[in-house]
Design an enzyme around this catalytic site. Structure first.
Site, PDB file in Angstrom:
ATOM      1  N   ASP A 179       6.203  -5.527  -1.607  1.00 30.29           N
ATOM      2  CA  ASP A 179       7.332  -4.588  -1.664  1.00 30.29           C
ATOM      3  C   ASP A 179       6.928  -3.247  -1.060  1.00 30.29           C
ATOM      4  O   ASP A 179       6.034  -2.570  -1.578  1.00 30.29           O
ATOM      5  CB  ASP A 179       7.757  -4.399  -3.119  1.00 30.29           C
ATOM      6  CG  ASP A 179       9.117  -3.729  -3.253  1.00 30.29           C
ATOM      7  OD1 ASP A 179       9.420  -2.845  -2.417  1.00 30.29           O
ATOM      8  OD2 ASP A 179       9.860  -4.077  -4.182  1.00 30.29           O
ATOM      9  N   HIS A 210      10.357  -6.484  -0.337  1.00 24.49           N
ATOM     10  CA  HIS A 210      11.472  -6.005  -1.143  1.00 24.49           C
ATOM     11  C   HIS A 210      12.746  -6.739  -0.730  1.00 24.49           C
ATOM     12  O   HIS A 210      12.950  -7.050   0.441  1.00 24.49           O
ATOM     13  CB  HIS A 210      11.643  -4.500  -0.894  1.00 24.49           C
ATOM     14  CG  HIS A 210      12.690  -3.858  -1.726  1.00 24.49           C
ATOM     15  ND1 HIS A 210      12.499  -3.534  -3.050  1.00 24.49           N
ATOM     16  CD2 HIS A 210      13.952  -3.466  -1.420  1.00 24.49           C
ATOM     17  CE1 HIS A 210      13.599  -2.977  -3.523  1.00 24.49           C
ATOM     18  NE2 HIS A 210      14.492  -2.925  -2.558  1.00 24.49           N
TER      19      HIS A 210
END
Length: 241
Positions: A179, A210
């Site tokens: 992420d 993400h």
């Protein structure tokens, strides 16, 4: 905050929630069942867009009343953006930067109260959020009486770890190991703070960016999304049905 009232528009997929601060709307997807638990679907930074509406429909197909509140209503009602252009990203980040997290959680609490009054609502309520909504789902677990909550790749959770002791209902978290908005050291702080809480179940997704579960998103990962969504479905089935 006083108890909100709610009405349904002529469009059966719309709900208007009235609070002391004003009125805002929510998208609603209804199941075929006469009685069903409620799941509040908490938006990303892009507003109630096609992804959020599709997520609601998927949950309705699983037998839930899915309600997605317009949490940007205090800035601009009806925002619907994608992750496909830089202009949309820029606009989404403007909304995100100006977003009042505490007011957002208050609006989620109002949505819970209103949705539980919908015809057919069984009395059980959960929440699921993505990105910004992942943070808000975590805070829903710490600040509201929701029966269960799911956070997908929440951003900013590390800034609210002092509230972890307030988690009294089950919380499921999906965390992407790659992420770009949650660096490894931040992720580790979250894991360290929450790993001792028996109410919290955390799954890591190696190699995923993400928003790996965003429908038609730039970083969509079909394998990881199916796994996370299956875990979410099992989690809600256990805690809400």
């Amino acid at each position: 905050m006083s108890t909100p009232t709610n009405t349904q528009n002529a469009d059966s997929n719309a709900l208007v929630i009235t609070t002391p601060d004003g009125d805002f709307s929510a998208f609603v997807a209804l199941p075929k069942a006469d009685s069903a638990p409620v799941i509040v679907v908490i938006q990303e930074i892009f507003g109630i867009n096609a992804d959020m509406r599709e997520t609601c429909r998927q949950l309705a197909a699983l037998g839930y009343i899915a309600v997605c509140p317009d949490l940007y209503w205090r800035q601009e009602p009806g925002v619907s953006l994608t992750d496909q252009t830089q202009d949309e990203w820029n606009k989404a980040m403007t909304f995100y930067t100006a977003f009042d997290v505490d007011a957002g959680v208050s609006d989620i609490a109002a949505t819970i109260s209103a949705a539980l009054k919908l015809p057919g609502a069984s009395g059980k309520v959960g929440a699921v959020g993505y990105c910004l909504g992942g943070l808000l789902a975590y805070l829903t677990a710490t600040r509201t009486d929701a029966d269960a909550a799911v956070a997908y790749y929440g951003v900013g959770i590390d800034q609210h770890l002092d509230e972890a002791a307030n988690i009294n209902q089950s919380l499921l978290m999906h965390i992407a190991e790659e992420d770009e908005f949650v660096p490894p050291e931040t992720r580790q702080r979250i894991l360290t703070a929450l790993q001792g809480n028996h109410q919290v179940d955390i799954h890591l997704y190696p190699g995923c960016n993400h928003a790996f579960a965003r429908n038609a998103g730039a970083h969509y990962d079909a394998v990881a999304a199916r796994l996370a969504n299956a875990r979410t479905a099992e989690f809600f089935d256990k805690h809400l049905k």
